[in-house]
Design a protein around this motif. Structure first.
Motif, PDB file in Angstrom:
ATOM      1  N   TRP A  65      18.741 -30.805  36.612  1.00 47.48           N
ATOM      2  CA  TRP A  65      18.112 -31.884  35.855  1.00 47.48           C
ATOM      3  C   TRP A  65      19.009 -32.299  34.684  1.00 47.48           C
ATOM      4  O   TRP A  65      19.773 -31.512  34.139  1.00 47.48           O
ATOM      5  N   TRP A  69      15.240 -33.599  29.836  1.00 48.78           N
ATOM      6  CA  TRP A  69      14.131 -33.123  30.653  1.00 48.78           C
ATOM      7  C   TRP A  69      14.234 -31.631  30.956  1.00 48.78           C
ATOM      8  O   TRP A  69      13.228 -30.906  30.944  1.00 48.78           O
ATOM      9  N   ARG A  70      15.447 -31.169  31.219  1.00 49.55           N
ATOM     10  CA  ARG A  70      15.599 -29.748  31.491  1.00 49.55           C
ATOM     11  C   ARG A  70      15.245 -28.922  30.263  1.00 49.55           C
ATOM     12  O   ARG A  70      14.524 -27.915  30.355  1.00 49.55           O
ATOM     13  N   LEU A  73      11.385 -28.981  29.657  1.00 47.80           N
ATOM     14  CA  LEU A  73      10.658 -28.143  30.598  1.00 47.80           C
ATOM     15  C   LEU A  73      10.778 -26.677  30.223  1.00 47.80           C
ATOM     16  O   LEU A  73       9.767 -25.938  30.171  1.00 47.80           O
TER      17      LEU A  73
END
Length: 282
Positions: A65, A69-70, A73
């Motif tokens: 990703w 976003w990585r 998360l």
């Protein structure tokens, strides 16, 4: 409901009043809490330090990703894991502290009972009773930690919901467990206790949530534990007073005031037996 929730918080604050009247006894209650904190810190600190590596291991599918976003998360996963660990640590801390400090906390409980008048007719349970309740508390804490992890899987708001659920569920469990000594001394059945709790859910939750939030403050778990034991005794007495539940009788059954007999004043004696037809007047 809000008023009752606030009343539960005030009950915890009332527990601190025992520092003014019995400071030496409350100081003794700090010793088992300090021991329990040292044991749990040895487990929690490595977990927190290794959380970045753990969150990466738990989310291998996010390696490809793009940022942010990585990172978002894995931060959310870290928060959920920490929330679950703290929920479990709170109940383990309570179980461990109550077991280690059973002689100290029994004296605190008894002092509150005496100060409030009409103390319980029996002691608060043996060491083995406390140990058994502590093990049950740990098992329930594991279930709460699993629940927090599952709630944390909700996309977007899972981290926030998991943290809130951890505080609420753990607080409710702590309130029920800490009042156990006062109820054990009165030989109340699980059904009796459930009835008491169901009639004051908001008050019980307010006390438990306030206790759990204090546990989350660094050093708060040690400082709050003696006051939580004193406050939980006051909470149990409040629940008993609100429902009119009294001490158990010698046979073990809970004694409640009997209802007045019908026609108790006009007919104090039972009517005479029915006379046969042959003995009456013709």
């Amino acid at each position: 409901m809000i008023r009752e929730f606030a009343a539960g918080i005030r009950t915890l604050l009332r527990g601190f009043g025992l520092w003014r009247t019995r400071p030496g006894l409350m100081a003794l209650g700090l010793i088992p809490a300090i021991i329990a904190v040292i044991v749990l810190a040895a487990l929690l600190v490595p977990l927190v330090i290794g959380m970045p590596s753990l969150s990466t291991w738990l989310t291998p599918f996010a390696d490809g990703w793009i940022e942010p976003w990585r990172g978002l998360l894995r931060t959310a996963v870290s928060l959920v894991v920490v929330a679950a660990a703290l929920a479990l640590a709170s109940v383990v801390f309570s179980a461990l502290t109550l077991t280690i400090g059973d002689p100290f906390y029994q004296r605190i409980w008894h002092a509150v009972e005496v100060d409030l008048g009409s103390p319980a007719p029996a002691d608060g349970g043996s060491f083995w009773t406390t140990l058994g309740e502590g093990l049950r508390l740990v098992l329930l804490g594991i279930l709460i930690a699993i629940s927090v992890l599952l709630i944390g899987l909700v996309p977007g708001i899972g981290g926030f919901l998991g943290a809130v659920a951890g505080v609420v569920l753990t607080g409710r469990l702590l309130a029920r467990e800490l009042t156990g000594r006062a109820f054990d001394a009165r030989d109340l059945s699980p059904a009796d206790r459930a009835a008491l709790f169901s009639g004051s859910r908001a008050r019980v939750l307010g006390f438990g949530v306030a206790t759990q939030l204090c546990f989350l403050i660094p050093g708060g778990a040690v400082a709050i534990m003696p006051a939580a034991v004193a406050g939980s005794t006051m909470l149990a007495r409040d629940l008993l007073a609100r429902t009119g539940t009294s001490a158990p009788s010698a046979s073990g059954a809970t004694m409640t005031p009997p209802p007045p007999a019908p026609n108790a004043v006009s007919s104090p004696l039972p009517p005479p037996p029915h006379l046969g037809a042959g003995s009456g007047a013709s």
